[in-house]
Design an enzyme around this catalytic site. Structure first.
Site, PDB file in Angstrom:
ATOM      1  N   VAL A  64       0.813  -1.232   0.000  1.00  0.00           N
ATOM      2  CA  VAL A  64       0.000   0.000   0.000  1.00  0.00           C
ATOM      3  C   VAL A  64       0.844   1.279   0.000  1.00  0.00           C
ATOM      4  O   VAL A  64       0.299   2.380  -0.033  1.00  0.00           O
ATOM      5  CB  VAL A  64      -1.029   0.027   1.162  1.00  0.00           C
ATOM      6  CG1 VAL A  64      -1.997  -1.120   1.057  1.00  0.00           C
ATOM      7  CG2 VAL A  64      -0.340   0.078   2.523  1.00  0.00           C
ATOM      8  N   ASN A  90      -7.001  -2.193   5.823  1.00  0.00           N
ATOM      9  CA  ASN A  90      -6.606  -2.928   7.035  1.00  0.00           C
ATOM     10  C   ASN A  90      -5.090  -3.002   7.239  1.00  0.00           C
ATOM     11  O   ASN A  90      -4.613  -3.111   8.367  1.00  0.00           O
ATOM     12  CB  ASN A  90      -7.193  -4.350   6.927  1.00  0.00           C
ATOM     13  CG  ASN A  90      -6.678  -5.289   7.989  1.00  0.00           C
ATOM     14  OD1 ASN A  90      -7.168  -5.298   9.112  1.00  0.00           O
ATOM     15  ND2 ASN A  90      -5.672  -6.100   7.653  1.00  0.00           N
ATOM     16  N   SER A 142      -7.958   2.138  15.586  1.00  0.00           N
ATOM     17  CA  SER A 142      -7.464   1.509  16.822  1.00  0.00           C
ATOM     18  C   SER A 142      -7.958   2.340  18.000  1.00  0.00           C
ATOM     19  O   SER A 142      -8.258   3.535  17.834  1.00  0.00           O
ATOM     20  CB  SER A 142      -5.931   1.511  16.819  1.00  0.00           C
ATOM     21  OG  SER A 142      -5.427   1.247  18.109  1.00  0.00           O
ATOM     22  N   TYR A 158       2.218   5.635  15.831  1.00  0.00           N
ATOM     23  CA  TYR A 158       1.078   4.755  15.517  1.00  0.00           C
ATOM     24  C   TYR A 158      -0.242   5.477  15.867  1.00  0.00           C
ATOM     25  O   TYR A 158      -1.183   5.493  15.062  1.00  0.00           O
ATOM     26  CB  TYR A 158       1.218   3.464  16.316  1.00  0.00           C
ATOM     27  CG  TYR A 158       0.123   2.436  16.094  1.00  0.00           C
ATOM     28  CD1 TYR A 158       0.123   1.617  14.966  1.00  0.00           C
ATOM     29  CD2 TYR A 158      -0.902   2.256  17.030  1.00  0.00           C
ATOM     30  CE1 TYR A 158      -0.863   0.658  14.772  1.00  0.00           C
ATOM     31  CE2 TYR A 158      -1.895   1.303  16.842  1.00  0.00           C
ATOM     32  CZ  TYR A 158      -1.871   0.504  15.708  1.00  0.00           C
ATOM     33  OH  TYR A 158      -2.858  -0.445  15.525  1.00  0.00           O
ATOM     34  N   ALA A 160      -0.806   8.648  16.062  1.00  0.00           N
ATOM     35  CA  ALA A 160      -1.057   9.756  15.124  1.00  0.00           C
ATOM     36  C   ALA A 160      -1.624   9.219  13.812  1.00  0.00           C
ATOM     37  O   ALA A 160      -2.543   9.805  13.227  1.00  0.00           O
ATOM     38  CB  ALA A 160       0.247  10.517  14.870  1.00  0.00           C
ATOM     39  N   SER A 161      -1.095   8.078  13.358  1.00  0.00           N
ATOM     40  CA  SER A 161      -1.608   7.517  12.091  1.00  0.00           C
ATOM     41  C   SER A 161      -3.051   7.081  12.254  1.00  0.00           C
ATOM     42  O   SER A 161      -3.889   7.309  11.378  1.00  0.00           O
ATOM     43  CB  SER A 161      -0.729   6.336  11.626  1.00  0.00           C
ATOM     44  OG  SER A 161      -0.917   5.189  12.436  1.00  0.00           O
ATOM     45  N   LYS A 162      -3.375   6.482  13.391  1.00  0.00           N
ATOM     46  CA  LYS A 162      -4.740   5.983  13.607  1.00  0.00           C
ATOM     47  C   LYS A 162      -5.717   7.133  13.860  1.00  0.00           C
ATOM     48  O   LYS A 162      -6.877   7.082  13.437  1.00  0.00           O
ATOM     49  CB  LYS A 162      -4.760   4.979  14.769  1.00  0.00           C
ATOM     50  CG  LYS A 162      -3.981   3.697  14.476  1.00  0.00           C
ATOM     51  CD  LYS A 162      -4.575   2.934  13.295  1.00  0.00           C
ATOM     52  CE  LYS A 162      -3.893   1.603  13.035  1.00  0.00           C
ATOM     53  NZ  LYS A 162      -4.473   0.871  11.905  1.00  0.00           N
ATOM     54  N   ILE A 191      -6.193  -7.281  20.052  1.00  0.00           N
ATOM     55  CA  ILE A 191      -6.702  -8.442  19.322  1.00  0.00           C
ATOM     56  C   ILE A 191      -5.564  -9.437  19.102  1.00  0.00           C
ATOM     57  O   ILE A 191      -4.439  -9.041  18.774  1.00  0.00           O
ATOM     58  CB  ILE A 191      -7.313  -8.007  17.956  1.00  0.00           C
ATOM     59  CG1 ILE A 191      -8.325  -6.862  18.141  1.00  0.00           C
ATOM     60  CG2 ILE A 191      -7.953  -9.216  17.246  1.00  0.00           C
ATOM     61  CD1 ILE A 191      -9.513  -7.163  19.024  1.00  0.00           C
TER      62      ILE A 191
HETATM   63  P1  NAP Z   1      -0.907  -8.178  11.376  1.00  0.00           P
HETATM   64  O1  NAP Z   1      -1.211  -9.553  11.819  1.00  0.00           O
HETATM   65  O2  NAP Z   1       0.481  -7.679  11.512  1.00  0.00           O
HETATM   66  O3  NAP Z   1      -1.429  -7.994   9.874  1.00  0.00           O
HETATM   67  C1  NAP Z   1      -1.200  -6.805   9.166  1.00  0.00           C
HETATM   68  C2  NAP Z   1      -0.811  -7.180   7.759  1.00  0.00           C
HETATM   69  O4  NAP Z   1      -0.559  -5.964   7.014  1.00  0.00           O
HETATM   70  C3  NAP Z   1       0.487  -7.998   7.720  1.00  0.00           C
HETATM   71  O5  NAP Z   1       0.381  -9.090   6.851  1.00  0.00           O
HETATM   72  C4  NAP Z   1       1.483  -6.975   7.222  1.00  0.00           C
HETATM   73  O6  NAP Z   1       2.602  -7.520   6.541  1.00  0.00           O
HETATM   74  C5  NAP Z   1       0.618  -6.191   6.254  1.00  0.00           C
HETATM   75  N1  NAP Z   1       1.299  -4.977   5.801  1.00  0.00           N
HETATM   76  C6  NAP Z   1       2.240  -4.237   6.440  1.00  0.00           C
HETATM   77  N2  NAP Z   1       2.683  -3.246   5.643  1.00  0.00           N
HETATM   78  C7  NAP Z   1       2.016  -3.375   4.468  1.00  0.00           C
HETATM   79  C8  NAP Z   1       2.049  -2.673   3.242  1.00  0.00           C
HETATM   80  N3  NAP Z   1       2.881  -1.649   3.047  1.00  0.00           N
HETATM   81  N4  NAP Z   1       1.221  -3.066   2.254  1.00  0.00           N
HETATM   82  C9  NAP Z   1       0.393  -4.115   2.408  1.00  0.00           C
HETATM   83  N5  NAP Z   1       0.325  -4.840   3.549  1.00  0.00           N
HETATM   84  C10 NAP Z   1       1.128  -4.473   4.562  1.00  0.00           C
HETATM   85  O7  NAP Z   1      -1.810  -7.136  12.162  1.00  0.00           O
HETATM   86  P2  NAP Z   1      -3.318  -7.164  12.683  1.00  0.00           P
HETATM   87  O8  NAP Z   1      -3.268  -7.160  14.147  1.00  0.00           O
HETATM   88  O9  NAP Z   1      -4.120  -8.155  11.941  1.00  0.00           O
HETATM   89  O10 NAP Z   1      -3.727  -5.667  12.247  1.00  0.00           O
HETATM   90  C11 NAP Z   1      -4.645  -5.351  11.213  1.00  0.00           C
HETATM   91  C12 NAP Z   1      -5.066  -3.893  11.392  1.00  0.00           C
HETATM   92  O11 NAP Z   1      -5.688  -3.743  12.680  1.00  0.00           O
HETATM   93  C13 NAP Z   1      -3.894  -2.911  11.384  1.00  0.00           C
HETATM   94  O12 NAP Z   1      -4.273  -1.727  10.723  1.00  0.00           O
HETATM   95  C14 NAP Z   1      -3.662  -2.640  12.867  1.00  0.00           C
HETATM   96  O13 NAP Z   1      -3.062  -1.381  13.093  1.00  0.00           O
HETATM   97  C15 NAP Z   1      -5.072  -2.703  13.391  1.00  0.00           C
HETATM   98  N6  NAP Z   1      -5.168  -2.966  14.836  1.00  0.00           N
HETATM   99  C16 NAP Z   1      -4.634  -4.097  15.396  1.00  0.00           C
HETATM  100  C17 NAP Z   1      -4.800  -4.317  16.764  1.00  0.00           C
HETATM  101  C18 NAP Z   1      -4.283  -5.571  17.449  1.00  0.00           C
HETATM  102  O14 NAP Z   1      -4.308  -5.628  18.688  1.00  0.00           O
HETATM  103  N7  NAP Z   1      -3.859  -6.593  16.752  1.00  0.00           N
HETATM  104  C19 NAP Z   1      -5.463  -3.381  17.552  1.00  0.00           C
HETATM  105  C20 NAP Z   1      -5.971  -2.244  16.950  1.00  0.00           C
HETATM  106  C21 NAP Z   1      -5.827  -2.045  15.593  1.00  0.00           C
HETATM  107  P3  NAP Z   1       4.034  -7.552   7.321  1.00  0.00           P
HETATM  108  O15 NAP Z   1       3.922  -8.614   8.323  1.00  0.00           O
HETATM  109  O16 NAP Z   1       4.996  -7.881   6.234  1.00  0.00           O
HETATM  110  O17 NAP Z   1       4.274  -6.212   7.954  1.00  0.00           O
END
Ligand code: NAP
Length: 253
Positions: A64, A90, A142, A158, A160-162, A191
Site C-alpha cells: 500500500v 486494514n 485503533s 502509531y 497519530a496515524s490511527k 486483538i
Molecule cells: P498483522 O497480523 O500484523 O497484519 C497486518 C498485515 O498488514 C500484515 O500481513 C502486514 O505484513 C501487512 N502490511 C504491512 N505493511 C504493508 C504494506 N505496506 N502493504 C500491504 N500490507 C502491509 O496485524 P493485525 O493485528 O491483523 O492488524 C490489522 C489492522 O488492525 C492494522 O491496521 C492494525 O493497526 C489494526 N489494529 C490491530 C490491533 C491488534 O491488537 N492486533 C489493535 C488495533 C488495531 P508484514 O507482516 O509484512 O508487515
C-alpha cells in the site's frame, strides 16, 4: 441478514491476522474477495482456504506504499470481478518505540503505511463507487487513535496515524454520502494476531494489559471481522462517518 452475494471486496494486509479473517468472513457472507498483501504466497494460502469453503477469491500482491501496486490491484479486480463494492483498509504496522528514540524514518514508515496507504487505496476505488452510486469503505483504526481518553506510551507515531484515519473517515463520509457510499472506522482494542504477539512474550506486560480489559482476554480476529461484515452489509446502510469500538470494555475503564 448480512448477505453479500454479488458484492466484490478488496482487503489490504490480508495474508494473516485480522485481514485474513475479514477475507474469510466476507467470503462466507457471499462476497467475492481480493486478498491482498505484500506477500503473495501467503495471500494464495488464504484464497485456497476460502475456495475450500466454497467461496470465491483472488490473491493480489499489493504494497500500500506503492501507488502502481494499488492501481494494478484495482484494475485486475475490475477485470476479473467487474466492480468494487467494498474496500477494507486494514494493512498496518505497529512498532513500539519511545518518542525520544523515534527517528524521522520510523515516523514516515508508519504514517506512509497506516495513513497514506488508506488514502491511496480509497482514492483508487472511489471513482468507480461514485459511478455505480454505491460503496462501502471500512477503515481499521485503533483505540490508540486518540479522542477517547486513552494514550499508549511508545505509540506516538502509531496513534497519530490511527487518529488521522478517524478524521479522514469522518470527512470522507460527508463527501461521499451523496453517492450512497458509506465510510466508517473500526477501533479494535487488543486483538490476538501476530501484530499483538510481541506483548504476549512478556508475561508482565500481558498481565498488566489483561487487568485493564473488563472481559479479561484479548479479542479474537473474528470478533472484529464480524463488524466488518456488518458494516459492509445492507443492514448497516444508515451508518456513516462513525467509529465503532470493539475492545472488551477497555476504554470504559
Ligand atoms: P498483522 O497480523 O500484523 O497484519 C497486518 C498485515 O498488514 C500484515 O500481513 C502486514 O505484513 C501487512 N502490511 C504491512 N505493511 C504493508 C504494506 N505496506 N502493504 C500491504 N500490507 C502491509 O496485524 P493485525 O493485528 O491483523 O492488524 C490489522 C489492522 O488492525 C492494522 O491496521 C492494525 O493497526 C489494526 N489494529 C490491530 C490491533 C491488534 O491488537 N492486533 C489493535 C488495533 C488495531 P508484514 O507482516 O509484512 O508487515
Amino acid at each position: 441478514m448480512f448477505n453479500l452475494n454479488g458484492k466484490v471486496a478488496i482487503i489490504t494486509g490480508a495474508r494473516r491476522g485480522m485481514g485474513r479473517t475479514h477475507s474469510m468472513l466476507l467470503a462466507q457472507a457471499g462476497a467475492k474477495v481480493v486478498v491482498s498483501d505484500i506477500d503473495l504466497k501467503e495471500c494464495e494460502q488464504v484464497v485456497e482456504e476460502i475456495k475450500n469453503a466454497d467461496g470465491e477469491a483472488m490473491a493480489i500482491k499489493c504494497d500500500v506504499t506503492n501507488k502502481k501496486d494499488i492501481d494494478q490491484m484495482v484494475k485486475r479486480t475490475i477485470d476479473e470481478f467487474g466492480k468494487i463494492d467494498i474496500l477494507v483498509n486494514n494493512a498496518g504496522i505497529c512498532q513500539f518505540k519511545p518518542f525520544v528514540d523515534l527517528t524521522d524514518e520510523d515516523w514516515e514508515k508508519t504514517i506512509n503505511i497506516n495513513l497514506r496507504g488508506y488514502y491511496w487505496c480509497a482514492k483508487a476505488v472511489v471513482p468507480g463507487m461514485i459511478k455505480q452510486k454505491s460503496g462501502r469503505i471500512i477503515n481499521i483504526a485503533s483505540i490508540a487513535a486518540g479522542q477517547i481518553g486513552v494514550g499508549f506510551a511508545g505509540l506516538t507515531h502509531y496513534g497519530a496515524s490511527k487518529g488521522g484515519i478517524v478524521a479522514f473517515t469522518e470527512s470522507l463520509a460527508l463527501e461521499l454520502a451523496p453517492y450512497n457510499i458509506t465510510v466508517n472506522a473500526i477501533a479494535p482494542g487488543a486483538i490476538d494476531t501476530p501484530m499483538a504477539a510481541a506483548s504476549k512474550t512478556d508475561s508482565k506486560v500481558l498481565e498488566a494489559s489483561m487487568a485493564r480489559i473488563p472481559l479479561r482476554r484479548m479479542g479474537k480476529p473474528e470478533e472484529i471481522s464480524s463488524l466488518v461484515v456488518f458494516l459492509a452489509s445492507d443492514e448497516a446502510s444508515y451508518i456513516t462517518g462513525d467509529m465503532i469500538v470493539a475492545d472488551g470494555g477497555y476504554v470504559s475503564t
